[in-house]
Design a protein around this motif. Structure first.
Motif, PDB file in Angstrom:
ATOM      1  N   ASP A 278       0.844  -1.191   0.000  1.00  0.00           N
ATOM      2  CA  ASP A 278       0.000   0.000   0.000  1.00  0.00           C
ATOM      3  C   ASP A 278       0.881   1.243   0.000  1.00  0.00           C
ATOM      4  OD1 ASP A 278      -2.094   1.735   0.100  1.00  0.00           O
ATOM      5  OD2 ASP A 278      -2.512   1.453   2.243  1.00  0.00           O
ATOM      6  N   ALA A 279       1.314   1.645  -1.183  1.00  0.00           N
ATOM      7  CA  ALA A 279       2.273   2.741  -1.304  1.00  0.00           C
ATOM      8  C   ALA A 279       1.642   3.953  -1.975  1.00  0.00           C
ATOM      9  CB  ALA A 279       3.480   2.280  -2.106  1.00  0.00           C
ATOM     10  N   VAL A 280       2.167   5.119  -1.658  1.00  0.00           N
ATOM     11  CA  VAL A 280       1.802   6.352  -2.333  1.00  0.00           C
ATOM     12  C   VAL A 280       3.022   7.260  -2.314  1.00  0.00           C
ATOM     13  CG1 VAL A 280       0.979   7.559  -0.261  1.00  0.00           C
ATOM     14  CG2 VAL A 280       0.025   8.156  -2.522  1.00  0.00           C
ATOM     15  N   GLY A 281       3.095   8.162  -3.268  1.00  0.00           N
ATOM     16  CA  GLY A 281       4.211   9.095  -3.326  1.00  0.00           C
ATOM     17  C   GLY A 281       5.157   8.801  -4.467  1.00  0.00           C
ATOM     18  N   GLY A 282       6.008   9.780  -4.748  1.00  0.00           N
ATOM     19  CA  GLY A 282       7.062   9.563  -5.729  1.00  0.00           C
ATOM     20  C   GLY A 282       8.148   8.688  -5.151  1.00  0.00           C
ATOM     21  N   LYS A 283       9.129   8.365  -5.976  1.00  0.00           N
ATOM     22  CA  LYS A 283      10.226   7.507  -5.530  1.00  0.00           C
ATOM     23  C   LYS A 283      11.543   8.267  -5.652  1.00  0.00           C
ATOM     24  CE  LYS A 283      12.588   3.200  -6.592  1.00  0.00           C
ATOM     25  NZ  LYS A 283      13.746   3.764  -7.308  1.00  0.00           N
ATOM     26  N   PRO A 284      12.031   8.804  -4.545  1.00  0.00           N
ATOM     27  CA  PRO A 284      13.321   9.500  -4.592  1.00  0.00           C
ATOM     28  C   PRO A 284      14.416   8.573  -5.099  1.00  0.00           C
ATOM     29  CG  PRO A 284      12.193   9.965  -2.536  1.00  0.00           C
ATOM     30  CD  PRO A 284      11.425   8.871  -3.208  1.00  0.00           C
ATOM     31  N   ASP A 285      15.123   9.030  -6.094  1.00  0.00           N
ATOM     32  CA  ASP A 285      16.148   8.192  -6.710  1.00  0.00           C
ATOM     33  C   ASP A 285      17.059   9.086  -7.532  1.00  0.00           C
ATOM     34  OD1 ASP A 285      17.565   5.972  -7.468  1.00  0.00           O
ATOM     35  OD2 ASP A 285      15.945   5.006  -8.580  1.00  0.00           O
ATOM     36  N   ASP A 286      18.217   8.570  -7.878  1.00  0.00           N
ATOM     37  CA  ASP A 286      19.063   9.255  -8.854  1.00  0.00           C
ATOM     38  C   ASP A 286      18.349   9.241 -10.203  1.00  0.00           C
ATOM     39  OD1 ASP A 286      21.139   9.384  -6.873  1.00  0.00           O
ATOM     40  OD2 ASP A 286      21.603   7.289  -7.352  1.00  0.00           O
TER      41      ASP A 286
END
Length: 374
Positions: free
Chosen positions: A302-310
């Motif tokens: 159950d995820a929400v949000g962007g994915k911080p990444d390079d």
């Protein structure tokens, strides 16, 4: 005697005709005629223009700490790395995404990806590659690291493409979840195939230390998915790490690419900068339903949000090469650094665990043997 002289004379005449024809053929269109012998020879070379890749790059490290402008100019964006090279009739692009989970072992994940791309670039620049086999570039670079006296430990994905300028064919090789899109007139006509063992664990080239050999995933360079296809002037080729694809859906990517109206390097640079900026902003948006969050939900998280990444993006416009300044064919620009101050952020909102599992991209996939009984 006369018959022999006639044969010699005919051979000489034929030799001159052939020599003249070959000479003229090298220079494009040729023709030859002899009134006395009434011999004619006409041939034409293909009128297709050579194509080139007018390429610009941009990217952001997830965490700016420890990264300087000089590193970004070398194609290093956090644990990501890239290269742009050319040799004779080949234009070559590549990206690699270092596996961040190696930090758990006290290892810098960027070293492997950067070394891999550096080796790829060196092979291309010195002409030691098959221009129809990007998988061979990846494999040769990997084995070069494997045999290096300086031990390099880590893992990464890899995607390399080659444009053959003369026959207008693109050859691709992809390992893992970096990849490419080819866009023509606002429509995706080719895309890479993502390779994953399971959610958030892509195929990866690995050089593990002896102490963990057999406990981490280590895919063969020969496992790369390959393809080839024709391109034409005006096509756009986008090569990127998953920092782009996990945060921007294809419709948003296409919307941004539609803003490129002409083939000037400054405009290509502006578009790739904008793509990277949008991906960076959405990566840190805790309310955004990103492509990565959607895939997490498909896997019971159950995820929400962007994915911080390079984030690393290479954008290439397929262009006719007649009037291109060779100095502008490759534009490794660092325009994204202009956004450094107001884009530095925290990835805390995505460090949470969902259903008891951390969905940050740990990347180091444990092998089946190491997970038995756990």
């Amino acid at each position: 005697m006369y018959a022999r002289s006639g044969s010699v004379q005919s051979a000489v005449t034929y030799g001159r005709i052939l020599t003249r024809a070959l000479f003229n053929r090298i220079n494009g269109v040729y023709s030859y005629s002899s009134n006395s012998a009434e011999v004619g020879c006409v041939a034409r070379c293909s009128t297709k223009r050579d194509l080139r890749l007018l390429t610009a790059s941009c990217g952001f490290p997830k965490d700016w700490t420890g990264f300087s402008a000089s590193l970004l100019r070398k194609g290093r964006f956090g644990d990501d790395a890239c290269f742009i090279a050319k040799y004779k009739t080949s234009d070559v692009l590549g990206v690699a995404d270092g596996v961040g989970g190696w930090r758990t072992y006290g290892i810098d994940p960027s070293l492997f990806s950067y070394s891999l791309m550096e080796a790829c670039e060196r092979l291309v620049s010195t002409g030691r590659f098959n221009p129809q086999c990007p998988a061979g570039i990846i494999a040769a670079s990997y084995y070069e690291l494997l045999e290096s006296k300086q031990q390099i430990i880590g893992s990464s994905t890899a995607c390399v493409i080659i444009l053959n300028r003369t026959d207008h064919t693109v050859y691709t090789a992809n390992i893992g979840d970096s990849g490419f899109l080819v866009v023509r007139q606002g429509r995706i006509i080719h895309r890479s195939e993502e390779q994953t063992h399971y959610f958030n664990t892509p195929y990866q080239l690995s050089l593990p230390p002896p102490s963990v050999t057999g406990q981490v995933l280590s895919d063969s360079p020969e496992s790369a998915v390959t393809s080839s296809f024709q391109v034409q002037e005006g096509d756009l080729i986008l090569v990127a790490t998953d920092g782009l694809f996990d945060n921007l859906p294809e419709n948003m990517i296409l919307q941004e690419l539609s803003k490129l109206r002409d083939q000037y390097v400054e405009n290509v640079q502006q578009v790739v900068n904008s793509l990277a900026l949008q991906a960076r902003r959405l990566a840190f948006d805790s309310t955004y339903l990103s492509p990565f969050a959607l895939r997490a939900r498909e896997n019971g998280i159950d995820a929400v949000g962007g994915k911080p990444d390079d984030i690393t993006i290479l954008l290439a416009s397929v262009s006719g090469g007649d009037n291109l300044d060779l100095q502008t064919v490759v534009a490794q620009n660092t325009g994204c650094m202009d956004y450094e101050e107001h884009l530095c952020g925290s990835s805390e909102h995505f460090e949470n665990k969902y259903n008891g599992r951390c969905i940050m991209k740990s990347h180091i996939g444990l092998s089946a043997e190491s997970t038995e009984g756990n």
